[in-house]
Scaffold this active site. Sequence first.
Site, PDB file in Angstrom:
ATOM      1  N   ARG A 135      37.588  38.568  35.696  1.00  0.00           N
ATOM      2  CA  ARG A 135      38.830  37.819  35.880  1.00  0.00           C
ATOM      3  C   ARG A 135      38.656  36.797  36.989  1.00  0.00           C
ATOM      4  O   ARG A 135      37.806  36.942  37.859  1.00  0.00           O
ATOM      5  CB  ARG A 135      39.968  38.775  36.249  1.00  0.00           C
TER       6      ARG A 135
ATOM      7  N   LYS B 149      32.715  52.050  39.496  1.00  0.00           N
ATOM      8  CA  LYS B 149      33.030  51.167  38.364  1.00  0.00           C
ATOM      9  C   LYS B 149      31.811  51.078  37.452  1.00  0.00           C
ATOM     10  O   LYS B 149      30.761  50.581  37.860  1.00  0.00           O
ATOM     11  CB  LYS B 149      33.388  49.786  38.924  1.00  0.00           C
TER      12      LYS B 149
ATOM     13  N   ARG C 127      43.756  47.865  45.181  1.00  0.00           N
ATOM     14  CA  ARG C 127      42.788  48.562  46.032  1.00  0.00           C
ATOM     15  C   ARG C 127      43.425  49.836  46.575  1.00  0.00           C
ATOM     16  O   ARG C 127      44.568  49.798  47.033  1.00  0.00           O
ATOM     17  CB  ARG C 127      42.378  47.695  47.228  1.00  0.00           C
TER      18      ARG C 127
HETATM   19  P1  ATP Z   1      39.382  44.071  40.668  1.00  0.00           P
HETATM   20  O1  ATP Z   1      40.591  44.254  39.799  1.00  0.00           O
HETATM   21  O2  ATP Z   1      38.765  45.361  41.080  1.00  0.00           O
HETATM   22  O3  ATP Z   1      39.607  43.133  41.804  1.00  0.00           O
HETATM   23  P2  ATP Z   1      38.446  42.267  38.810  1.00  0.00           P
HETATM   24  O4  ATP Z   1      39.278  42.780  37.695  1.00  0.00           O
HETATM   25  O5  ATP Z   1      38.919  41.021  39.481  1.00  0.00           O
HETATM   26  O6  ATP Z   1      38.250  43.431  39.833  1.00  0.00           O
HETATM   27  P3  ATP Z   1      36.426  42.154  36.964  1.00  0.00           P
HETATM   28  O7  ATP Z   1      36.999  41.046  36.202  1.00  0.00           O
HETATM   29  O8  ATP Z   1      36.607  43.521  36.420  1.00  0.00           O
HETATM   30  O9  ATP Z   1      36.975  42.092  38.397  1.00  0.00           O
HETATM   31  O10 ATP Z   1      34.845  41.970  37.204  1.00  0.00           O
HETATM   32  C1  ATP Z   1      34.276  41.194  38.227  1.00  0.00           C
HETATM   33  C2  ATP Z   1      33.988  42.043  39.452  1.00  0.00           C
HETATM   34  O11 ATP Z   1      33.342  43.263  39.088  1.00  0.00           O
HETATM   35  C3  ATP Z   1      32.999  41.361  40.404  1.00  0.00           C
HETATM   36  O12 ATP Z   1      33.677  40.613  41.362  1.00  0.00           O
HETATM   37  C4  ATP Z   1      32.227  42.531  41.025  1.00  0.00           C
HETATM   38  O13 ATP Z   1      32.935  43.021  42.126  1.00  0.00           O
HETATM   39  C5  ATP Z   1      32.282  43.605  39.973  1.00  0.00           C
HETATM   40  N1  ATP Z   1      31.067  43.689  39.145  1.00  0.00           N
HETATM   41  C6  ATP Z   1      30.322  42.707  38.588  1.00  0.00           C
HETATM   42  N2  ATP Z   1      29.331  43.196  37.847  1.00  0.00           N
HETATM   43  C7  ATP Z   1      29.437  44.545  37.917  1.00  0.00           C
HETATM   44  C8  ATP Z   1      28.693  45.623  37.370  1.00  0.00           C
HETATM   45  N3  ATP Z   1      27.667  45.442  36.557  1.00  0.00           N
HETATM   46  N4  ATP Z   1      29.098  46.879  37.667  1.00  0.00           N
HETATM   47  C9  ATP Z   1      30.169  47.121  38.468  1.00  0.00           C
HETATM   48  N5  ATP Z   1      30.904  46.136  39.019  1.00  0.00           N
HETATM   49  C10 ATP Z   1      30.542  44.862  38.753  1.00  0.00           C
END
Ligand code: ATP
Length: 267
Positions: free
Chosen positions: A65, A130, A265
Site C-alpha cells: 500500500r 508478517k 501498530r
Molecule cells: P502496515 O499496515 O503494517 O503499515 P502496509 O499495509 O502499509 O503495512 P503492505 O502494503 O502490507 O504494508 O506491504 C509493504 C510493507 O511490508 C513494507 O513497507 C515492509 O515493511 C513490509 N514487507 C515488504 N516485504 C516483506 C516481506 N517479504 N515480508 C514481510 N514484510 C514485508
Amino acid sequence: MNSKTADPLDGRIVAMALGDMATRFSIEVIESCASTSSVLLDRAMPDQPSGSVVVCEQQTAGRGRRGRSWLSAPGDSLTFSLLWRFPSGMLPPAGLSLAAGVAAARALEGMGAAGVRLKWPNDILAEGAKLGGILVETVSHGGRHIAVIGIGINVRLPKEIADAVDVEAGALASVMPYEPSRNFLLANLLKALADMLDEFGRTGFAGFVEAWLARNAHAGQRVSILAEDADPIEGRCAGVDSDGALLLDTATGMRRIVSGEVSLRPR
Ligand code: ATP
C-alpha cells in the site's frame, strides 16, 4: 535456501492440483516482472478474462500500500495476482482485501499452517510475524467492478529480506509441519479465493466479518492508528464493520477507521 530448482513454479502442476476448479483460471507463469498486479492491470481490460492469474518467479518491484515495496526472493517466495470481474450492478467491493485475507488464512490453515492471524487491513501473520501481504486494486469497466488481488507470501524467509524490512517478517515453512510446495500452495490459495469471491458477490464483506474476527491478530488490544499527516489515534481494537472499516474504541467513543492511508501498530 534458494529452492529454485527443487520447487519450480509450474502451471501444469497448479492446474492438476486445482482439479475441477482448473477451468476457472488461466494461469501464466513468468520468470520475471516488476509486479504481477501491474502486468494484469496494464493489459487491455476488456480482453482480460475473469480468473486470469499471473505468477512470477522474480518480482522486481512488488508493491504494497501507499507506494511501499513488497520484497521477494526467487524460489523462496510466492508472488501472484488474480483478476476477477464482479457481476454488473454490484456495489464497489468494500472490504475485499480483508475477505482475501480470510481466504488466504483458510488456504494456509487447510495445508496445516498453525496460528495464522490477520492484521487489519491486509497482512497475514503467524507467531506475530508478517508472512504475507495482500494488495487489492479495483477498476471499473462497462459498469462492472474488476479487482486485481495481489498476494505475496514468504514461503521461506531469506536473511536479506528479514534484514531489509522494517517489521518482524516470518515464513510459512516455519509454521507448517512440512515444507510446502509453491505450486500446491498457489492452487490452494486460488481455490480459496474463488470460493471467497463467489460468496463475496452474494454477501459482500458482511459474510466474512465473523471469519475475519476469529483471526484478528489484535482483538481487544491497545493499538495506535498512524497516518502521515495527522496525530496517531489510540484505542482498543474492537473489531471490524460490515464494510471492512476498523472499529476503534477510543476515549471519546467508538470510531470507524477506513483503511486507505493508515497503519495499525500494537502499543
Ligand atoms: P502496515 O499496515 O503494517 O503499515 P502496509 O499495509 O502499509 O503495512 P503492505 O502494503 O502490507 O504494508 O506491504 C509493504 C510493507 O511490508 C513494507 O513497507 C515492509 O515493511 C513490509 N514487507 C515488504 N516485504 C516483506 C516481506 N517479504 N515480508 C514481510 N514484510 C514485508
